[in-house]
Design a protein around this motif. Structure first.
Motif, PDB file in Angstrom:
ATOM      1  N   ASN A 153     -31.599   4.196   6.579  1.00 21.87           N
ATOM      2  CA  ASN A 153     -31.867   2.904   5.831  1.00 21.87           C
ATOM      3  C   ASN A 153     -31.613   2.880   4.297  1.00 21.87           C
ATOM      4  OD1 ASN A 153     -34.039   4.253   4.920  1.00 21.87           O
ATOM      5  ND2 ASN A 153     -35.550   3.141   6.067  1.00 21.87           N
ATOM      6  N   ARG A 154     -30.953   4.126   3.793  1.00 16.33           N
ATOM      7  CA  ARG A 154     -30.340   4.184   2.482  1.00 16.33           C
ATOM      8  C   ARG A 154     -28.806   4.393   2.363  1.00 16.33           C
ATOM      9  NH1 ARG A 154     -34.134   7.998  -1.102  1.00 16.33           N
ATOM     10  NH2 ARG A 154     -35.716   6.523  -1.482  1.00 16.33           N
ATOM     11  N   PRO A 155     -28.170   3.835   1.551  1.00 19.03           N
ATOM     12  CA  PRO A 155     -26.664   4.215   1.240  1.00 19.03           C
ATOM     13  C   PRO A 155     -26.421   5.487   1.077  1.00 19.03           C
ATOM     14  CG  PRO A 155     -27.640   3.084  -0.547  1.00 19.03           C
ATOM     15  CD  PRO A 155     -29.012   3.091   0.246  1.00 19.03           C
ATOM     16  N   SER A 156     -25.583   5.924   1.640  1.00 22.77           N
ATOM     17  CA  SER A 156     -25.059   7.273   1.556  1.00 22.77           C
ATOM     18  C   SER A 156     -23.498   7.586   1.799  1.00 22.77           C
ATOM     19  CB  SER A 156     -26.009   8.282   2.485  1.00 22.77           C
ATOM     20  OG  SER A 156     -25.478   7.511   3.706  1.00 22.77           O
ATOM     21  N   ILE A 157     -23.006   8.388   1.088  1.00 24.17           N
ATOM     22  CA  ILE A 157     -21.740   9.079   1.321  1.00 24.17           C
ATOM     23  C   ILE A 157     -21.455   9.788   2.307  1.00 24.17           C
ATOM     24  CG2 ILE A 157     -20.134  10.354   0.105  1.00 24.17           C
ATOM     25  CD1 ILE A 157     -20.263   7.924  -1.573  1.00 24.17           C
ATOM     26  N   ILE A 158     -20.532   9.352   3.146  1.00 20.68           N
ATOM     27  CA  ILE A 158     -20.097  10.030   4.117  1.00 20.68           C
ATOM     28  C   ILE A 158     -18.835  10.824   4.139  1.00 20.68           C
ATOM     29  CG2 ILE A 158     -19.374   9.696   6.828  1.00 20.68           C
ATOM     30  CD1 ILE A 158     -21.637   7.541   6.700  1.00 20.68           C
ATOM     31  N   GLU A 159     -18.480  12.143   4.473  1.00 20.03           N
ATOM     32  CA  GLU A 159     -17.451  12.885   4.223  1.00 20.03           C
ATOM     33  C   GLU A 159     -16.491  12.505   5.545  1.00 20.03           C
ATOM     34  OE1 GLU A 159     -17.541  16.803   2.896  1.00 20.03           O
ATOM     35  OE2 GLU A 159     -15.406  16.875   2.845  1.00 20.03           O
ATOM     36  N   LEU A 160     -15.489  12.328   5.538  1.00 22.59           N
ATOM     37  CA  LEU A 160     -14.455  11.968   6.562  1.00 22.59           C
ATOM     38  C   LEU A 160     -13.521  13.222   6.807  1.00 22.59           C
ATOM     39  CD1 LEU A 160     -13.648   8.368   6.063  1.00 22.59           C
ATOM     40  CD2 LEU A 160     -15.183   9.272   7.538  1.00 22.59           C
ATOM     41  N   PRO A 161     -13.185  13.635   8.069  1.00 19.90           N
ATOM     42  CA  PRO A 161     -12.128  14.537   8.109  1.00 19.90           C
ATOM     43  C   PRO A 161     -10.889  14.362   7.290  1.00 19.90           C
ATOM     44  CG  PRO A 161     -12.948  13.629  10.455  1.00 19.90           C
ATOM     45  CD  PRO A 161     -13.380  12.664   9.271  1.00 19.90           C
ATOM     46  N   GLN A 162     -10.287  15.592   6.664  1.00 19.20           N
ATOM     47  CA  GLN A 162      -8.968  15.409   6.032  1.00 19.20           C
ATOM     48  C   GLN A 162      -8.350  16.435   6.589  1.00 19.20           C
ATOM     49  OE1 GLN A 162      -8.643  16.661   1.817  1.00 19.20           O
ATOM     50  NE2 GLN A 162      -7.760  14.539   1.452  1.00 19.20           N
ATOM     51  N   ILE A 163      -7.117  16.254   7.187  1.00 26.29           N
ATOM     52  CA  ILE A 163      -6.160  17.063   8.037  1.00 26.29           C
ATOM     53  C   ILE A 163      -5.101  17.612   6.769  1.00 26.29           C
ATOM     54  CG2 ILE A 163      -4.909  17.726   9.956  1.00 26.29           C
ATOM     55  CD1 ILE A 163      -7.616  16.878  10.577  1.00 26.29           C
ATOM     56  N   ALA A 164      -5.080  18.526   6.059  1.00 30.38           N
ATOM     57  CA  ALA A 164      -4.145  18.937   5.207  1.00 30.38           C
ATOM     58  C   ALA A 164      -2.892  19.316   5.722  1.00 30.38           C
ATOM     59  CB  ALA A 164      -4.760  19.806   4.173  1.00 30.38           C
ATOM     60  N   ASP A 165      -1.825  18.926   5.317  1.00 26.93           N
ATOM     61  CA  ASP A 165      -0.616  19.105   5.885  1.00 26.93           C
ATOM     62  C   ASP A 165       0.562  19.377   4.668  1.00 26.93           C
ATOM     63  OD1 ASP A 165       2.047  18.646   7.247  1.00 26.93           O
ATOM     64  OD2 ASP A 165       0.695  18.332   9.139  1.00 26.93           O
ATOM     65  N   PRO A 166       1.593  20.090   4.786  1.00 27.38           N
ATOM     66  CA  PRO A 166       2.574  19.962   4.085  1.00 27.38           C
ATOM     67  C   PRO A 166       3.341  18.730   3.905  1.00 27.38           C
ATOM     68  CG  PRO A 166       2.829  22.071   5.302  1.00 27.38           C
ATOM     69  CD  PRO A 166       1.716  21.366   5.766  1.00 27.38           C
ATOM     70  N   ARG A 167       3.223  18.008   4.827  1.00 27.71           N
ATOM     71  CA  ARG A 167       3.818  16.642   4.904  1.00 27.71           C
ATOM     72  C   ARG A 167       2.983  15.595   4.451  1.00 27.71           C
ATOM     73  NH1 ARG A 167       4.472  16.055  11.183  1.00 27.71           N
ATOM     74  NH2 ARG A 167       2.175  16.839  10.955  1.00 27.71           N
ATOM     75  N   GLY A 168       1.734  15.941   4.031  1.00 29.99           N
ATOM     76  CA  GLY A 168       0.944  14.975   3.492  1.00 29.99           C
ATOM     77  C   GLY A 168      -0.573  14.992   4.309  1.00 29.99           C
ATOM     78  N   ASN A 169      -1.541  14.455   3.431  1.00 34.06           N
ATOM     79  CA  ASN A 169      -2.656  14.313   4.226  1.00 34.06           C
ATOM     80  C   ASN A 169      -3.029  13.375   5.124  1.00 34.06           C
ATOM     81  OD1 ASN A 169      -3.383  16.692   2.595  1.00 34.06           O
ATOM     82  ND2 ASN A 169      -4.712  15.139   1.190  1.00 34.06           N
ATOM     83  N   LEU A 170      -3.950  13.619   6.111  1.00 33.55           N
ATOM     84  CA  LEU A 170      -4.350  12.583   7.117  1.00 33.55           C
ATOM     85  C   LEU A 170      -5.903  12.519   7.352  1.00 33.55           C
ATOM     86  CD1 LEU A 170      -2.719  11.845  10.702  1.00 33.55           C
ATOM     87  CD2 LEU A 170      -5.270  12.090  10.431  1.00 33.55           C
TER      88      LEU A 170
END
Ligand code: TYD
Length: 127
Positions: free
Chosen positions: A2-19
């Motif tokens: 019930n509190r605001p919070s930062i959520i980390e999302l997956p990051q797929i690093a790739d030489p072609r760019g992140n996803l």
């Protein structure tokens, strides 16, 4: 949650760019019913200034940066800087929020578990 919070999302690093991806229930505690986005916000302008009675929201700055000030039900004031596309701010119902200090290139994605309903808003510029 019930509190605001930062959520980390997956990051797929790739030489072609992140996803990065996001899945209801796996990454945040609601199902997506609506997406909207805020952009082209003139320098110095603020958005928000309200809470929702029932709505949950997740905000991600997909590009640029923005500050989100929240005030929770216990009157705790918090300021979050959103400036990475793989971090989102979860805001539960009854938490007041204001978005400010948008960078010129800020493009913010908002995900909600409700359709737009003006009667779900509780507006006040200052609490
Ligand atoms: P609003 O949520 O009031 O923006 P802010 O809190 O930043 O001032 O939305 C501004 C206008 O856009 C308001 O007239 C309602 C309309 N709107 C929709 O029609 N659908 C939506 O999903 C949203 C978010 C807003």
């Amino acid at each position: 949650m019930n509190r605001p919070s930062i959520i980390e999302l997956p990051q797929i690093a790739d030489p072609r760019g992140n996803l990065t991806f996001i899945e209801s229930e796996n990454h945040f505690p609601f199902n997506i019913k609506r997406a909207f986005w805020t952009y082209n916000v003139p320098s110095g302008k603020r958005r928000g200034g309200h809470s929702y009675k029932q709505q949950n929201e997740l905000i991600v700055a997909l590009s640029g940066s923005v500050d989100v000030v929240t005030v929770d039900e216990a009157d705790v004031v918090t300021s979050f800087r959103l400036d990475r596309p793989n971090f989102g701010l979860f805001i539960p119902p009854r938490v007041w929020r204001r978005m400010e200090f948008f960078s010129g290139n800020a493009f913010c994605l908002h995900l909600s578990d409700s359709e737009y309903n003006s009667s779900d808003y509780v507006r006040s510029e200052r609490r």
